[in-house]
Design a protein around this motif. Structure first.
Motif, short mmCIF file in Angstrom:
data_model
loop_
_atom_site.label_atom_id
_atom_site.label_comp_id
_atom_site.label_asym_id
_atom_site.label_seq_id
_atom_site.Cartn_x
_atom_site.Cartn_y
_atom_site.Cartn_z
N VAL A 181 77.84 34.53 109.01
CA VAL A 181 77.67 35.67 107.97
C VAL A 181 76.35 35.65 107.20
CG1 VAL A 181 78.77 36.37 105.40
CG2 VAL A 181 80.36 35.35 107.24
N TYR A 182 75.70 36.71 107.03
CA TYR A 182 74.52 37.12 106.58
C TYR A 182 74.44 37.52 105.18
CZ TYR A 182 73.59 36.51 111.74
OH TYR A 182 73.67 36.17 112.82
N ALA A 183 73.73 37.07 104.29
CA ALA A 183 73.54 37.65 102.92
C ALA A 183 72.20 37.08 102.31
CB ALA A 183 74.59 36.75 101.94
N SER A 184 71.66 37.63 101.51
CA SER A 184 70.50 37.31 101.00
C SER A 184 70.41 36.04 100.14
CB SER A 184 69.72 38.45 100.33
OG SER A 184 70.16 38.33 98.99
N GLU A 185 69.20 35.50 100.00
CA GLU A 185 69.26 34.33 98.99
C GLU A 185 69.70 34.50 97.62
OE1 GLU A 185 65.22 32.80 99.51
OE2 GLU A 185 64.29 34.73 98.74
N GLU A 186 69.63 35.83 97.34
CA GLU A 186 70.06 36.49 95.88
C GLU A 186 71.40 36.91 96.00
OE1 GLU A 186 68.25 36.29 93.12
OE2 GLU A 186 66.63 35.21 94.15
N SER A 187 72.15 36.76 96.91
CA SER A 187 73.63 37.09 96.85
C SER A 187 74.38 36.26 95.93
CB SER A 187 74.19 37.07 98.37
OG SER A 187 73.99 35.85 98.76
N THR A 224 71.87 42.70 92.47
CA THR A 224 72.07 41.12 92.60
C THR A 224 72.24 40.50 91.15
OG1 THR A 224 69.62 40.81 92.67
CG2 THR A 224 70.93 40.89 94.75
N THR A 225 72.79 39.40 90.92
CA THR A 225 73.33 38.75 89.71
C THR A 225 71.81 38.46 88.86
OG1 THR A 225 74.99 38.00 91.00
CG2 THR A 225 74.57 37.10 88.78
N SER A 226 71.09 37.93 89.51
CA SER A 226 69.97 37.44 88.93
C SER A 226 68.86 38.32 88.35
CB SER A 226 68.85 36.38 89.59
OG SER A 226 69.87 35.09 89.88
N SER A 227 68.49 39.28 89.18
CA SER A 227 67.51 40.26 88.84
C SER A 227 67.76 41.74 89.02
CB SER A 227 66.35 39.97 89.86
OG SER A 227 66.59 40.51 91.07
N THR A 228 69.16 42.14 89.46
CA THR A 228 69.63 43.19 89.90
C THR A 228 68.98 43.90 90.86
OG1 THR A 228 68.75 44.61 88.08
CG2 THR A 228 70.82 43.51 87.70
N SER A 229 68.32 43.25 91.72
CA SER A 229 67.74 44.01 93.07
C SER A 229 68.67 44.49 93.90
CB SER A 229 67.00 42.74 93.50
OG SER A 229 67.51 41.87 94.18
N SER A 230 68.34 45.39 94.79
CA SER A 230 69.10 46.01 95.51
C SER A 230 68.68 45.77 97.08
CB SER A 230 69.25 47.49 95.27
OG SER A 230 70.22 47.54 94.02
N HIS A 284 79.72 44.53 104.34
CA HIS A 284 80.24 44.69 103.23
C HIS A 284 79.16 44.72 102.02
CE1 HIS A 284 82.83 43.70 99.99
NE2 HIS A 284 82.32 42.46 99.65
N VAL A 285 79.52 45.54 101.12
CA VAL A 285 78.60 45.68 99.86
C VAL A 285 79.05 45.39 98.64
CG1 VAL A 285 77.14 47.64 98.53
CG2 VAL A 285 77.64 47.80 101.16
N ASP A 286 78.28 44.31 98.06
CA ASP A 286 78.82 43.79 96.68
C ASP A 286 78.06 44.52 95.79
OD1 ASP A 286 79.20 42.52 94.56
OD2 ASP A 286 78.71 40.47 95.21
N ALA A 287 78.38 45.50 95.01
CA ALA A 287 78.24 46.05 93.91
C ALA A 287 78.91 45.95 92.76
CB ALA A 287 77.90 47.71 94.23
N ALA A 288 79.16 44.70 92.63
CA ALA A 288 79.94 44.18 91.45
C ALA A 288 79.65 44.93 90.05
CB ALA A 288 80.20 42.71 91.46
#
Ligand SMILES: Cc1ncc(COP(=O)(O)O)c(C=O)c1O
Length: 514
Positions: free
Chosen positions: A203-209, A266-272, A290-294
């Motif tokens: 599973v791939y996700a950014s380090e900011e996920s 993203t949780t820390s900086s809200t980057s997309s 899968h898009v996480d836009a919590a």
């Protein structure tokens, strides 16, 4: 009827405050006693909401100091509801962190609206379990309606169906379980362990996920190690070149990619993350996207602000939390997917006692799409909340939060002693105190250590004032204070208070202690 009369005070000569059911009954609280107690409870609730600003956002308590305030074993005898409610006000209210406070700006806020609270009250009265259509016909069909209301409001195409869960962590777990199933090993039935026909899955996700993605992999038997954390650029967005490289390397090593997670907000900086490009790669590689836009999903109801969402309509699944920037009370997360049949294949298990025998034709039994059988009725509070504010009203409130974040970012930018630490994408401002004397020397090891120490102390001092509650993160190794402005009660005057507190406490850092 007053609580005393409903409780029969005086009627039995005892004035105990206990109602008849408590004294001799075999059933629930009498409806009239309930009516009186519930009216008083509503007064308590309204007083609480009206008085929030006079409370410290964080209670001044130490770990372990609250438990001894409560009886250490359950009462043998019934107690009067008045006494219980009085104890609630005395013991509980002062000892909670006030998520409903207008200046709760930590993490991502979850500030539940008045109409949403009314929805929760009605939900509790109905006590519906939306596991089967027949156990909650209106709950099931309203859930379908609400899912589609959100889909339309957020600009997602027909074809996305979905359901409500408790949290984003669960919504992502469902999505990743479906991705695992779509990979073709029927892990839902055969499991993964001890199988020679299943390669290592990726599973791939950014380090900011968000950490929930990792936890979900832990829960799904993929293991946290299944996640490949893709590096981000200087705007904290997933790097497509690194993603491409990782996929190629995995394929060469016999590892099978099954899913990638794009985060919008993203949780820390809200980057997309660059969703459109990720969608293109996912399609080419046959990987579930899968898009996480919590947090940020709510912003998509403002059509002019949809740029960061471009491409999410190509995703296999999308989640957003109604209990974050949509201002709905905990808990309500929305999972939308274009692949409902796969989700059903992942979790459907229908024993005889759950079959509905007296209806022909397809029935939506929501338990078939989730790991749990029992499910809360969540659509009702969403229906009430959305109708009370209207999409127009929600847009206005979301935009207001975004505007206030812009104001705060402007004040920070104009102050030589503060530094903004991430681009402002939505309504969350990342900053640190960086006295002007350190300008240009931030990365010198001693200065970097000093700045971290100063900001850890600054955040503690800010939060000790009780005026606001802010939380922190690290961005590229640097300690950063976050102000997440997604609160339905916050006003411009609150932001002025917050900035004043930040400046005053920063100034106090320079003064000798004591
Ligand atoms: C981007 C993102 N995803 C997932 C979550 C997890 O949310 P929940 O607490 O609803 O599981 C969060 C929490 O803040 C988040 O910021």
């Amino acid at each position: 009827m007053t609580l005393d009369r409903a409780a029969g005070a005086g009627k039995d000569g005892r004035g105990s405050g206990l109602d008849e059911q408590q004294l001799t009954g075999l059933n629930d609280m009498d409806p009239e006693a309930f009516r009186a107690a519930a009216h008083e409870t509503v007064d308590i609730m309204a007083d609480y909401l009206a008085g929030l600003r006079s409370r410290p956002v964080l209670p001044d308590v130490e770990p372990g100091s609250i438990r001894p305030l409560f009886a250490q074993s359950a009462p043998e005898k019934p107690e009067p509801i008045q006494a219980i409610l009085a104890d609630y006000q005395r013991l509980f209210e002062p000892n909670v962190t006030h998520w409903q406070h207008p200046r709760f700006l930590a993490y991502f806020g979850s500030s539940g609206s008045g109409p949403g609270i009314i929805g929760e009250m009605l939900t509790a009265a109905l006590n519906s379990n939306v596991m089967l259509w027949r156990t909650s016909p209106a709950g099931t069909e309203l859930e379908q309606v609400i899912v589609d209301w959100f889909r339309q409001a957020m600009g997602l195409p027909v074809g996305f169906d979905g359901l409500l869960t408790d949290t984003a962590s669960t919504s992502s777990m469902l999505a990743l379980a479906a991705a695992r199933q779509a990979a073709g090993f029927d892990a839902s039935r055969k499991g993964l362990s001890g199988r020679s026909d299943v390669p290592k899955l990726r599973v791939y996700a950014s380090e900011e996920s968000h950490s929930s993605i990792e936890k979900d992999c832990m829960a799904l038997g993929l293991g946290a190690d299944a996640i490949m954390k893709i590096p981000t650029n200087d705007r904290f967005e997933l790097r497509i070149d690194a993603l491409e490289e990782a996929i190629a390397a995995d394929r060469a090593a016999g590892i099978k990619p099954i899913a990638m997670v794009a985060t919008i907000g993203t949780t820390s900086s809200t980057s997309s993350d660059p969703v459109a490009e990720m969608a293109r790669i996912a399609k080419r590689e046959g990987i579930w996207l899968h898009v996480d836009a919590a947090y940020a999903g709510a912003v998509a109801i403002i059509p002019e602000l949809r740029a960061p969402f471009a491409g999410w309509e190509e995703a296999d699944s999308v989640l957003t939390n109604a209990h974050k920037f949509f201002f709905v009370p905990m808990d309500a997360s929305l999972l939308l997917t274009r692949r409902m049949p796969v989700l059903r294949d992942t979790f459907s298990l229908v024993p005889e006692y759950l079959r509905t025998l007296d209806h022909d034709g397809p029935i939506r039994d929501y338990n078939e799409y989730t790991p749990t059988l029992g499910r809360r009725l969540r659509s009702l509070k969403l229906w009430i909340h959305l109708r009370y504010f209207g999409l127009e009203g929600l847009r206005r409130r979301i935009q207001h939060c975004i505007d206030m974040a812009g104001d705060l970012a402007g004040w920070i930018d104009a102050d030589p002693d503060f530094q903004r630490m991430a681009p402002l994408t939505f309504s969350t401002v990342c900053f640190r105190y960086r006295p002007a004397e350190f300008a240009g020397r931030e990365d010198e090891p001693e200065v970097a250590a000093r700045l971290e120490k100063l900001n850890v102390e600054l955040m503690a001092r800010i939060n000790r004032t009780g005026e606001t509650f802010l939380s922190h993160t690290k961005l590229k190794g640097r300690f950063v204070i976050r102000v997440a402005i997604s609160n339905i009660r916050v006003e411009d005057s609150d932001m002025a208070v917050v900035w004043q507190v930040v400046k005053t406490e920063a100034a106090s850092l320079a003064e000798p202690a004591g």
